[in-house]
Design a protein around this motif. Structure first.
Motif, PDB file in Angstrom:
ATOM      1  N   TYR A 118       5.083  25.576  -5.388  1.00  0.00           N
ATOM      2  CA  TYR A 118       4.855  24.156  -5.134  1.00  0.00           C
ATOM      3  C   TYR A 118       5.203  23.761  -3.699  1.00  0.00           C
ATOM      4  O   TYR A 118       6.121  24.296  -3.092  1.00  0.00           O
ATOM      5  CB  TYR A 118       5.708  23.306  -6.086  1.00  0.00           C
ATOM      6  CG  TYR A 118       5.286  23.437  -7.528  1.00  0.00           C
ATOM      7  CD1 TYR A 118       4.406  22.527  -8.103  1.00  0.00           C
ATOM      8  CD2 TYR A 118       5.755  24.487  -8.310  1.00  0.00           C
ATOM      9  CE1 TYR A 118       4.011  22.654  -9.424  1.00  0.00           C
ATOM     10  CE2 TYR A 118       5.364  24.618  -9.641  1.00  0.00           C
ATOM     11  CZ  TYR A 118       4.498  23.703 -10.185  1.00  0.00           C
ATOM     12  OH  TYR A 118       4.110  23.847 -11.496  1.00  0.00           O
ATOM     13  N   ILE A 151      -4.933  19.407  -4.925  1.00  0.00           N
ATOM     14  CA  ILE A 151      -3.998  18.893  -3.923  1.00  0.00           C
ATOM     15  C   ILE A 151      -3.239  20.071  -3.323  1.00  0.00           C
ATOM     16  O   ILE A 151      -2.485  20.751  -4.017  1.00  0.00           O
ATOM     17  CB  ILE A 151      -3.004  17.908  -4.555  1.00  0.00           C
ATOM     18  CG1 ILE A 151      -3.742  16.803  -5.302  1.00  0.00           C
ATOM     19  CG2 ILE A 151      -2.090  17.321  -3.488  1.00  0.00           C
ATOM     20  CD1 ILE A 151      -2.830  15.967  -6.194  1.00  0.00           C
ATOM     21  N   ILE A 179       0.689  15.756  -9.705  1.00  0.00           N
ATOM     22  CA  ILE A 179       1.892  15.407  -8.954  1.00  0.00           C
ATOM     23  C   ILE A 179       3.036  15.251  -9.951  1.00  0.00           C
ATOM     24  O   ILE A 179       2.961  14.431 -10.871  1.00  0.00           O
ATOM     25  CB  ILE A 179       1.697  14.112  -8.158  1.00  0.00           C
ATOM     26  CG1 ILE A 179       0.552  14.260  -7.159  1.00  0.00           C
ATOM     27  CG2 ILE A 179       2.996  13.743  -7.429  1.00  0.00           C
ATOM     28  CD1 ILE A 179       0.173  12.976  -6.463  1.00  0.00           C
ATOM     29  N   TYR A 209      -1.734  23.541  -5.950  1.00  0.00           N
ATOM     30  CA  TYR A 209      -3.180  23.341  -5.923  1.00  0.00           C
ATOM     31  C   TYR A 209      -3.895  23.865  -7.169  1.00  0.00           C
ATOM     32  O   TYR A 209      -4.998  23.427  -7.494  1.00  0.00           O
ATOM     33  CB  TYR A 209      -3.783  23.967  -4.663  1.00  0.00           C
ATOM     34  CG  TYR A 209      -3.803  25.476  -4.646  1.00  0.00           C
ATOM     35  CD1 TYR A 209      -4.904  26.181  -5.104  1.00  0.00           C
ATOM     36  CD2 TYR A 209      -2.721  26.203  -4.152  1.00  0.00           C
ATOM     37  CE1 TYR A 209      -4.942  27.563  -5.085  1.00  0.00           C
ATOM     38  CE2 TYR A 209      -2.740  27.583  -4.126  1.00  0.00           C
ATOM     39  CZ  TYR A 209      -3.843  28.260  -4.593  1.00  0.00           C
ATOM     40  OH  TYR A 209      -3.861  29.622  -4.574  1.00  0.00           O
ATOM     41  N   SER A 229       6.560  20.348  -1.760  1.00  0.00           N
ATOM     42  CA  SER A 229       7.341  19.217  -2.235  1.00  0.00           C
ATOM     43  C   SER A 229       7.724  18.298  -1.085  1.00  0.00           C
ATOM     44  O   SER A 229       7.655  18.668   0.092  1.00  0.00           O
ATOM     45  CB  SER A 229       8.606  19.705  -2.944  1.00  0.00           C
ATOM     46  OG  SER A 229       9.496  20.334  -2.043  1.00  0.00           O
ATOM     47  N   LEU A 278      -1.609  12.999   0.660  1.00  0.00           N
ATOM     48  CA  LEU A 278      -2.070  14.182  -0.052  1.00  0.00           C
ATOM     49  C   LEU A 278      -3.221  14.831   0.699  1.00  0.00           C
ATOM     50  O   LEU A 278      -4.099  14.131   1.229  1.00  0.00           O
ATOM     51  CB  LEU A 278      -2.541  13.795  -1.452  1.00  0.00           C
ATOM     52  CG  LEU A 278      -1.574  12.921  -2.267  1.00  0.00           C
ATOM     53  CD1 LEU A 278      -2.263  12.388  -3.506  1.00  0.00           C
ATOM     54  CD2 LEU A 278      -0.330  13.709  -2.642  1.00  0.00           C
ATOM     55  N   ILE A 317       1.632  17.688   0.199  1.00  0.00           N
ATOM     56  CA  ILE A 317       2.140  16.371  -0.149  1.00  0.00           C
ATOM     57  C   ILE A 317       3.264  16.015   0.813  1.00  0.00           C
ATOM     58  O   ILE A 317       4.087  16.864   1.161  1.00  0.00           O
ATOM     59  CB  ILE A 317       2.631  16.377  -1.625  1.00  0.00           C
ATOM     60  CG1 ILE A 317       3.050  14.987  -2.083  1.00  0.00           C
ATOM     61  CG2 ILE A 317       3.760  17.373  -1.827  1.00  0.00           C
ATOM     62  CD1 ILE A 317       3.295  14.912  -3.596  1.00  0.00           C
ATOM     63  N   ALA A 355      -4.726  14.886 -11.652  1.00  0.00           N
ATOM     64  CA  ALA A 355      -5.745  14.927 -10.605  1.00  0.00           C
ATOM     65  C   ALA A 355      -6.993  14.132 -10.968  1.00  0.00           C
ATOM     66  O   ALA A 355      -7.772  13.765 -10.093  1.00  0.00           O
ATOM     67  CB  ALA A 355      -6.132  16.376 -10.309  1.00  0.00           C
ATOM     68  N   CYS A 379       3.579  19.378  -5.844  1.00  0.00           N
ATOM     69  CA  CYS A 379       2.182  19.643  -6.184  1.00  0.00           C
ATOM     70  C   CYS A 379       1.893  21.126  -6.009  1.00  0.00           C
ATOM     71  O   CYS A 379       2.501  21.804  -5.179  1.00  0.00           O
ATOM     72  CB  CYS A 379       1.223  18.799  -5.341  1.00  0.00           C
ATOM     73  SG  CYS A 379       1.139  19.281  -3.587  1.00  0.00           S
ATOM     74  N   TYR A 401       8.891  15.023  -5.149  1.00  0.00           N
ATOM     75  CA  TYR A 401       7.536  15.071  -5.686  1.00  0.00           C
ATOM     76  C   TYR A 401       6.935  16.437  -5.354  1.00  0.00           C
ATOM     77  O   TYR A 401       7.063  16.924  -4.224  1.00  0.00           O
ATOM     78  CB  TYR A 401       6.694  13.941  -5.108  1.00  0.00           C
ATOM     79  CG  TYR A 401       7.326  12.588  -5.332  1.00  0.00           C
ATOM     80  CD1 TYR A 401       7.100  11.873  -6.499  1.00  0.00           C
ATOM     81  CD2 TYR A 401       8.190  12.048  -4.375  1.00  0.00           C
ATOM     82  CE1 TYR A 401       7.703  10.647  -6.718  1.00  0.00           C
ATOM     83  CE2 TYR A 401       8.802  10.821  -4.581  1.00  0.00           C
ATOM     84  CZ  TYR A 401       8.563  10.127  -5.752  1.00  0.00           C
ATOM     85  OH  TYR A 401       9.175   8.916  -5.968  1.00  0.00           O
TER      86      TYR A 401
END
Length: 232
Positions: A75, A119, A95, A90, A77, A132, A122, A110, A88, A86
């Motif tokens: 991820y 995404i 999120i 891909y 973050s 994003l 982020i 998404a 993400c 937060y």
């Protein structure tokens, strides 16, 4: 602009800004990734996953990882001013949000933003926004955290291979009111003024550009050949 190569590890990917070091993942074809870090000396040292995760996420990374569908290192973050984080990845297009106690506060799909594009990156912008990156859509977008809706975008979420001005923006970097947008497809680095809503070309590189970020250790980019420091 002078570039000094730091390493070829982490090329065509991302580096991560830790508490006092830059962290890198060598994915090894997706199995058993290796983790590395460098600091003031720019000397690359291999570290373990725990070190990487504490530097990039924090001491509660295990509690967060237990609530994520994939491993924490997958991820990207960002953290807001209240300590909320937060995430993400891909391959998920979701999120995930957690408070400073690792309690889930957000799960945003998404299908609500990006028109199906994954995404890739982020970054938080004060007071209530997430920026994003959607490289397959040639678009970056700003979204309100509290309202969970898109508030601005650069691009049209196109499925075409090329688009102007953005071309495969793999990542982004927020600094105050500015959003820096490196583009892998055309090697261009743009800076977006969020107040004036103005996009400015900063530099066109000779190499494919995956990431740009200004840190306390220096300013670094990721290209298709490695990680470089921009020398002043």
């Amino acid at each position: 602009m002078q570039l000094k190569k730091i390493t070829d590890k982490g090329k065509t990917g991302n580096f991560y800004v830790g508490n006092s070091e830059i962290l890198i993942i060598s994915w090894n074809n997706g199995t058993n990734p290796d983790f590395f870090a460098f600091g003031e000396s720019r000397e690359l040292q291999q570290v373990d996953k725990g070190y990487f995760a504490i530097e990039t996420v924090g001491e509660n990374y295990r509690l967060i990882e237990e609530q994520l569908p994939s491993n924490i290192e997958s991820y990207k973050s960002t953290k807001d001013g209240k300590g909320n984080q937060y995430f993400c990845f891909y391959q998920e297009g979701i999120i995930h949000g957690f408070d400073k106690n690792a309690e889930r506060i957000l799960e945003w799909g998404a299908d609500e933003i990006g028109l199906g594009h994954p995404i890739y990156d982020i970054d938080y912008q004060f007071p209530d926004f997430l920026w994003l990156a959607f490289p397959t859509g040639q678009t970056v977008a700003q979204a309100s955290i509290s309202e969970q809706k898109e508030t601005y975008k650069i691009g049209d979420y196109t499925w075409e291979d090329k688009y102007d001005p953005l071309s495969y923006p793999e990542s982004l970097f927020v600094k105050g009111n500015f959003v820096f947008i490196p583009n892998m497809g055309n090697n261009k680095l743009f800076r977006f003024d969020n107040e004036a809503k103005k996009l400015e070309l900063i530099e066109t590189f000779e190499k494919k550009l995956w990431q740009y970020e200004e840190t306390d250790l220096g300013t670094f980019i990721v290209t298709d050949t490695g990680i470089y420091e921009i020398e002043k």
